[in-house]
Design a protein around this motif. Structure first.
Motif, mmCIF file in Angstrom:
data_model
loop_
_atom_site.group_PDB
_atom_site.id
_atom_site.type_symbol
_atom_site.label_atom_id
_atom_site.label_comp_id
_atom_site.label_asym_id
_atom_site.label_seq_id
_atom_site.Cartn_x
_atom_site.Cartn_y
_atom_site.Cartn_z
ATOM 1 N N VAL A 173 1.781 22.154 -19.368
ATOM 2 C CA VAL A 173 1.578 20.822 -18.789
ATOM 3 C C VAL A 173 1.685 20.834 -17.258
ATOM 4 O O VAL A 173 1.774 19.787 -16.635
ATOM 5 N N GLY A 174 1.637 22.037 -16.662
ATOM 6 C CA GLY A 174 1.720 22.160 -15.213
ATOM 7 C C GLY A 174 0.356 22.261 -14.562
ATOM 8 O O GLY A 174 -0.437 23.137 -14.904
ATOM 9 N N LEU A 175 0.084 21.385 -13.594
ATOM 10 C CA LEU A 175 -1.201 21.381 -12.884
ATOM 11 C C LEU A 175 -1.212 22.324 -11.688
ATOM 12 O O LEU A 175 -2.241 22.471 -11.040
ATOM 13 N N HIS A 176 -0.108 22.975 -11.404
ATOM 14 C CA HIS A 176 0.026 23.757 -10.182
ATOM 15 C C HIS A 176 0.104 25.265 -10.432
ATOM 16 O O HIS A 176 0.549 26.016 -9.565
ATOM 17 N N ASP A 223 -6.694 25.840 -16.056
ATOM 18 C CA ASP A 223 -7.800 24.883 -16.036
ATOM 19 C C ASP A 223 -7.235 23.466 -16.138
ATOM 20 O O ASP A 223 -6.573 23.126 -17.122
ATOM 21 N N ASP A 224 -7.472 22.643 -15.114
ATOM 22 C CA ASP A 224 -6.914 21.286 -15.098
ATOM 23 C C ASP A 224 -7.310 20.486 -16.334
ATOM 24 O O ASP A 224 -6.529 19.668 -16.837
ATOM 25 N N ARG A 225 -8.516 20.712 -16.832
ATOM 26 C CA ARG A 225 -8.966 19.958 -18.004
ATOM 27 C C ARG A 225 -8.114 20.275 -19.222
ATOM 28 O O ARG A 225 -7.802 19.382 -20.019
ATOM 29 N N ILE A 226 -7.705 21.539 -19.363
ATOM 30 C CA ILE A 226 -6.838 21.932 -20.477
ATOM 31 C C ILE A 226 -5.446 21.338 -20.303
ATOM 32 O O ILE A 226 -4.834 20.853 -21.261
ATOM 33 N N VAL A 227 -4.953 21.376 -19.064
ATOM 34 C CA VAL A 227 -3.627 20.812 -18.791
ATOM 35 C C VAL A 227 -3.594 19.327 -19.135
ATOM 36 O O VAL A 227 -2.640 18.844 -19.766
ATOM 37 N N ILE A 228 -4.629 18.601 -18.754
ATOM 38 C CA ILE A 228 -4.672 17.166 -19.055
ATOM 39 C C ILE A 228 -4.749 16.932 -20.560
ATOM 40 O O ILE A 228 -4.115 16.003 -21.089
ATOM 41 N N LYS A 229 -5.485 17.771 -21.277
ATOM 42 C CA LYS A 229 -5.508 17.662 -22.742
ATOM 43 C C LYS A 229 -4.109 17.834 -23.311
ATOM 44 O O LYS A 229 -3.687 17.090 -24.202
ATOM 45 N N LEU A 274 -2.445 16.663 -9.363
ATOM 46 C CA LEU A 274 -1.345 17.186 -8.571
ATOM 47 C C LEU A 274 -1.241 16.452 -7.248
ATOM 48 O O LEU A 274 -0.145 16.191 -6.740
ATOM 49 N N GLU A 275 -2.385 16.086 -6.689
ATOM 50 C CA GLU A 275 -2.425 15.462 -5.363
ATOM 51 C C GLU A 275 -1.759 14.088 -5.337
ATOM 52 O O GLU A 275 -1.291 13.639 -4.284
ATOM 53 N N SER A 276 -1.718 13.418 -6.480
ATOM 54 C CA SER A 276 -1.170 12.063 -6.507
ATOM 55 C C SER A 276 0.332 12.019 -6.782
ATOM 56 O O SER A 276 0.941 10.942 -6.792
ATOM 57 N N ALA A 277 0.967 13.191 -7.004
ATOM 58 C CA ALA A 277 2.414 13.221 -7.225
ATOM 59 C C ALA A 277 3.146 12.716 -5.985
ATOM 60 O O ALA A 277 2.636 12.801 -4.859
ATOM 61 N N ILE A 278 4.356 12.194 -6.160
ATOM 62 C CA ILE A 278 5.132 11.667 -5.042
ATOM 63 C C ILE A 278 5.566 12.824 -4.145
ATOM 64 O O ILE A 278 6.267 13.743 -4.585
ATOM 65 N N LYS A 279 5.146 12.797 -2.909
ATOM 66 C CA LYS A 279 5.306 13.923 -1.994
ATOM 67 C C LYS A 279 6.775 14.213 -1.670
ATOM 68 O O LYS A 279 7.572 13.304 -1.443
#
Length: 275
Positions: A47-50, A54-60, A102-107
């Motif tokens: 479940v890690g985007l970083h 493949d982001d598509r697999i992570v989102i699934k 990942l970009e929208s996480a709280i910085k």
């Protein structure tokens, strides 16, 4: 017999059962690597985007977890996690941050807390220590990501300070669960890390580490976090520690240390469903 606060449910999730029994609206736990759709080296429930998956697999995979928990990704809140000790209070305005990108996480944030309902606080792991905070009296929940850097920067005590100073919650009213993480026998560190540990525990006689070979030590990060929390005023009886070791059980968990840095991530989660 050592008490284990986490119970494996639904074949792929660990839940903090006692907390959930106390409050039927509370949801708190930790994912495993089981039950997802990923492929090696990220198999299966990454479940890690970083981590270059493949982001598509992570989102699934995140959607699988969201369905099991009954909380959609639009209500998840994730911090950037920079191995620091910055903490923020989360509101409904933050819903969705880090849920799909990942970009929208709280910085710049490794610690999250809230008392609002229908928000799922999420943090990501592959050996670091997940800290869960809960006050049933004040309906307050929190998460902190504690690698060795965050731990010696005292992210746990800083969460306690945020609650006591900003929210008027006594430390004695806060429960803490220390979640699955790398255990002492698997976690060798050098003298630089140990010096940082000694700096934050100057007076304790029982050190949370032991020598392994010249210039190296085996560090118990869970024990270190517990002692720091006790020093911050949390009664020791309010703190429970998971015996699960991520590095000793790579069938169940991802482990950055055991899998040479190329692996997936589990997530800690805590939320209050609407009353």
């Amino acid at each position: 017999m050592v008490h284990e606060p986490f119970t494996l449910v639904e074949h792929d999730l660990l839940k903090i059962s006692e907390w959930e029994k106390e409050d039927k609206n509370l949801i708190a736990g930790f994912t495993t690597r089981l039950g997802g759709v990923g492929e090696k080296p990220y198999y299966a429930l990454n479940v890690g985007l970083h981590v270059a998956d493949d982001d598509r697999i992570v989102i699934k995979n995140r959607q699988i977890v969201a369905t099991e928990l009954g909380i959609p990704l639009e209500q998840w809140v994730v911090g950037e996690q920079i191995h620091g000790a910055n903490i923020t209070k989360v509101t409904s305005d933050d819903c969705g941050k880090g849920g799909r990108t990942l970009e929208s996480a709280i910085k710049g944030i490794d610690g999250l807390y809230t008392k609002e309902q229908d928000i799922l606080l999420v943090s990501l792991y592959a050996d670091c220590v997940p800290l869960y905070f809960y006050s049933s009296k004040h309906h307050m929940i929190g998460l902190a990501h504690a690698g060795w850097k965050g731990t010696v920067s005292q992210i746990g005590p800083k969460m306690i300070e945020s609650w006591t100073t900003n929210e008027g919650i006594n430390a004695s009213d806060i429960l803490v669960t220390i979640g699955p993480a790398i255990c002492q026998k698997e976690y060798e560190v050098d003298t630089n890390v140990i010096k940082a540990v000694d700096d934050v525990l100057p007076s304790i006689e029982e050190r949370p580490y032991q020598p392994s070979r010249p210039g190296h030590y085996l560090l118990d990060l869970k024990k270190l976090n517990k002692q720091l929390l006790i020093n911050a005023g949390v009664p020791k009886e309010n703190i429970q520690i998971s015996q699960y070791c991520t590095a000793s059980n790579t069938e169940l968990f991802f482990s950055h240390r055991k899998e040479s840095g190329k692996t997936g991530r589990m997530m800690s989660f805590i939320g209050l469903k609407g009353y």
